[in-house]
Design an enzyme around this catalytic site. Structure first.
Site, PDB file in Angstrom:
ATOM      1  N   CYS A 158       0.870  -1.179   0.000  1.00 33.08           N
ATOM      2  CA  CYS A 158       0.000   0.000   0.000  1.00 33.08           C
ATOM      3  C   CYS A 158       0.904   1.225   0.000  1.00 33.08           C
ATOM      4  O   CYS A 158       2.107   1.116  -0.204  1.00 33.08           O
ATOM      5  CB  CYS A 158      -0.985  -0.017   1.168  1.00 33.08           C
ATOM      6  SG  CYS A 158      -0.261   0.088   2.810  1.00 33.08           S
ATOM      7  N   ARG A 177      -3.430  -0.835   5.381  1.00 30.87           N
ATOM      8  CA  ARG A 177      -3.995  -1.899   4.549  1.00 30.87           C
ATOM      9  C   ARG A 177      -3.070  -3.081   4.328  1.00 30.87           C
ATOM     10  O   ARG A 177      -3.467  -4.234   4.540  1.00 30.87           O
ATOM     11  CB  ARG A 177      -4.445  -1.329   3.200  1.00 30.87           C
ATOM     12  CG  ARG A 177      -5.558  -0.292   3.329  1.00 30.87           C
ATOM     13  CD  ARG A 177      -5.850   0.383   2.012  1.00 30.87           C
ATOM     14  NE  ARG A 177      -4.721   1.216   1.599  1.00 30.87           N
ATOM     15  CZ  ARG A 177      -4.580   1.747   0.389  1.00 30.87           C
ATOM     16  NH1 ARG A 177      -5.493   1.534  -0.540  1.00 30.87           N
ATOM     17  NH2 ARG A 177      -3.534   2.507   0.110  1.00 30.87           N
ATOM     18  N   ASP A 192      -8.366   3.465   1.116  1.00 28.36           N
ATOM     19  CA  ASP A 192      -7.468   3.818   2.218  1.00 28.36           C
ATOM     20  C   ASP A 192      -8.292   4.455   3.338  1.00 28.36           C
ATOM     21  O   ASP A 192      -8.944   5.478   3.125  1.00 28.36           O
ATOM     22  CB  ASP A 192      -6.412   4.792   1.720  1.00 28.36           C
ATOM     23  CG  ASP A 192      -5.282   5.011   2.695  1.00 28.36           C
ATOM     24  OD1 ASP A 192      -5.438   4.685   3.893  1.00 28.36           O
ATOM     25  OD2 ASP A 192      -4.230   5.516   2.258  1.00 28.36           O
TER      26      ASP A 192
END
Length: 146
Positions: free
Chosen positions: A8, A14, A114
Protein backbone atom coordinates in the site's frame (compact mmCIF):
# COMPACT_ATOMS: atom_id res chain seq x y z
CA UNK A 1 6.24 -22.33 -0.32
CA UNK A 2 4.42 -19.43 -1.96
CA UNK A 3 5.66 -15.91 -1.23
CA UNK A 4 3.21 -13.00 -1.23
CA UNK A 5 3.97 -9.31 -0.83
CA UNK A 6 1.14 -6.90 -0.02
CA UNK A 7 1.78 -3.25 -0.85
CA UNK A 8 0.00 0.00 0.00
CA UNK A 9 1.12 3.60 0.17
CA UNK A 10 2.68 3.71 3.64
CA UNK A 11 2.63 0.16 5.04
CA UNK A 12 0.67 1.58 7.94
CA UNK A 13 -2.89 0.23 7.49
CA UNK A 14 -4.00 -1.90 4.55
CA UNK A 15 -0.96 -3.96 3.59
CA UNK A 16 -0.06 -4.92 7.19
CA UNK A 17 -3.64 -6.10 7.77
CA UNK A 18 -3.52 -8.11 4.52
CA UNK A 19 -0.20 -9.62 5.64
CA UNK A 20 -1.56 -10.99 8.91
CA UNK A 21 -4.88 -12.08 7.36
CA UNK A 22 -3.17 -13.95 4.50
CA UNK A 23 -0.69 -15.50 6.94
CA UNK A 24 -3.53 -16.79 9.10
CA UNK A 25 -5.42 -18.20 6.13
CA UNK A 26 -2.39 -19.71 4.39
CA UNK A 27 -0.60 -21.15 7.39
CA UNK A 28 2.74 -22.81 6.66
CA UNK A 29 2.04 -23.00 2.91
CA UNK A 30 2.76 -19.28 2.47
CA UNK A 31 5.14 -16.58 3.59
CA UNK A 32 3.67 -13.11 3.51
CA UNK A 33 5.40 -9.77 3.81
CA UNK A 34 4.10 -6.23 3.47
CA UNK A 35 5.66 -2.96 2.37
CA UNK A 36 4.78 0.60 1.46
CA UNK A 37 5.75 2.83 -1.42
CA UNK A 38 6.85 5.63 0.89
CA UNK A 39 9.06 5.48 3.95
CA UNK A 40 7.04 7.84 6.13
CA UNK A 41 6.06 5.02 8.51
CA UNK A 42 9.36 3.11 8.31
CA UNK A 43 9.92 1.23 11.61
CA UNK A 44 6.65 2.61 13.06
CA UNK A 45 3.79 0.46 14.38
CA UNK A 46 0.59 0.06 12.38
CA UNK A 47 -2.10 2.69 12.65
CA UNK A 48 -3.82 2.33 16.06
CA UNK A 49 -7.26 2.25 14.44
CA UNK A 50 -6.16 -0.62 12.17
CA UNK A 51 -4.67 -2.44 15.16
CA UNK A 52 -8.11 -2.18 16.82
CA UNK A 53 -9.92 -3.29 13.65
CA UNK A 54 -7.57 -6.26 13.34
CA UNK A 55 -8.14 -7.22 16.96
CA UNK A 56 -11.90 -7.29 16.33
CA UNK A 57 -11.23 -9.89 13.60
CA UNK A 58 -8.95 -11.96 15.83
CA UNK A 59 -5.77 -10.69 14.14
CA UNK A 60 -2.72 -9.23 15.87
CA UNK A 61 -0.96 -6.23 14.32
CA UNK A 62 0.88 -5.15 17.45
CA UNK A 63 4.23 -6.51 16.24
CA UNK A 64 4.12 -4.78 12.84
CA UNK A 65 6.75 -2.21 11.93
CA UNK A 66 6.49 -0.30 8.65
CA UNK A 67 8.79 -1.09 5.74
CA UNK A 68 9.41 0.72 2.48
CA UNK A 69 9.49 -1.51 -0.59
CA UNK A 70 12.85 -2.44 -2.09
CA UNK A 71 13.96 -4.10 -5.31
CA UNK A 72 14.80 -7.15 -3.19
CA UNK A 73 11.14 -7.33 -2.11
CA UNK A 74 10.03 -7.36 -5.74
CA UNK A 75 12.51 -10.11 -6.57
CA UNK A 76 11.58 -12.15 -3.48
CA UNK A 77 7.82 -12.34 -4.05
CA UNK A 78 5.92 -14.79 -6.23
CA UNK A 79 2.93 -12.41 -6.25
CA UNK A 80 2.77 -8.69 -5.45
CA UNK A 81 -0.66 -7.55 -4.35
CA UNK A 82 -1.34 -3.81 -4.58
CA UNK A 83 -4.10 -2.36 -2.44
CA UNK A 84 -5.22 0.10 -5.13
CA UNK A 85 -4.69 1.04 -8.78
CA UNK A 86 -2.38 3.97 -7.96
CA UNK A 87 -0.10 1.67 -5.97
CA UNK A 88 -0.21 -0.88 -8.81
CA UNK A 89 0.77 1.78 -11.36
CA UNK A 90 3.73 2.80 -9.20
CA UNK A 91 4.79 -0.84 -8.79
CA UNK A 92 4.74 -1.25 -12.58
CA UNK A 93 6.98 1.82 -12.90
CA UNK A 94 9.38 0.60 -10.19
CA UNK A 95 9.46 -2.90 -11.67
CA UNK A 96 10.23 -1.56 -15.16
CA UNK A 97 8.59 -4.58 -16.80
CA UNK A 98 10.83 -7.22 -15.21
CA UNK A 99 8.14 -9.01 -13.23
CA UNK A 100 4.90 -7.56 -14.60
CA UNK A 101 3.21 -10.98 -14.49
CA UNK A 102 3.62 -11.00 -10.69
CA UNK A 103 1.82 -7.68 -10.16
CA UNK A 104 -1.90 -7.40 -9.49
CA UNK A 105 -4.56 -5.80 -7.37
CA UNK A 106 -5.44 -7.37 -4.04
CA UNK A 107 -9.08 -7.22 -5.11
CA UNK A 108 -9.09 -7.79 -8.88
CA UNK A 109 -10.72 -4.85 -10.62
CA UNK A 110 -11.32 -2.96 -7.38
CA UNK A 111 -9.39 -0.75 -4.95
CA UNK A 112 -9.23 -1.35 -1.22
CA UNK A 113 -10.05 2.20 -0.04
CA UNK A 114 -7.47 3.82 2.22
CA UNK A 115 -9.08 4.42 5.63
CA UNK A 116 -6.52 7.00 6.81
CA UNK A 117 -8.24 10.04 8.28
CA UNK A 118 -11.57 8.23 8.62
CA UNK A 119 -13.44 6.97 11.68
CA UNK A 120 -13.09 3.62 13.46
CA UNK A 121 -16.00 2.06 11.57
CA UNK A 122 -14.27 2.81 8.25
CA UNK A 123 -11.14 1.04 9.49
CA UNK A 124 -13.28 -1.92 10.56
CA UNK A 125 -15.03 -2.04 7.17
CA UNK A 126 -11.66 -1.91 5.41
CA UNK A 127 -10.32 -4.74 7.57
CA UNK A 128 -13.38 -6.89 6.83
CA UNK A 129 -12.92 -6.37 3.07
CA UNK A 130 -9.23 -7.25 3.30
CA UNK A 131 -9.87 -10.33 5.43
CA UNK A 132 -12.57 -11.56 3.03
CA UNK A 133 -10.17 -10.99 0.12
CA UNK A 134 -7.76 -13.60 1.45
CA UNK A 135 -9.94 -16.27 -0.21
CA UNK A 136 -9.00 -14.79 -3.59
CA UNK A 137 -5.33 -15.57 -3.02
CA UNK A 138 -5.25 -18.62 -0.78
CA UNK A 139 -7.56 -21.51 -1.35
CA UNK A 140 -8.66 -24.00 -3.97
CA UNK A 141 -10.13 -21.46 -6.39
CA UNK A 142 -7.66 -18.58 -6.26
CA UNK A 143 -7.18 -16.74 -9.56
CA UNK A 144 -3.73 -15.99 -10.93
CA UNK A 145 -2.65 -12.46 -10.14
CA UNK A 146 -2.03 -10.09 -12.97
Amino acid sequence: MRKLLTVCLGNHCRSPLAQVALTRRGGPAVTVRSAGLIGKWQDHPANPSMINAARRLGLDLTHHRGQQITRQDLDWADDLLAMDAAVLDTLHAIDDGRDAQKLGLYLPGRDVPDPVGQDESTFHDCAVVIEAGTALHIGPHRPKSG
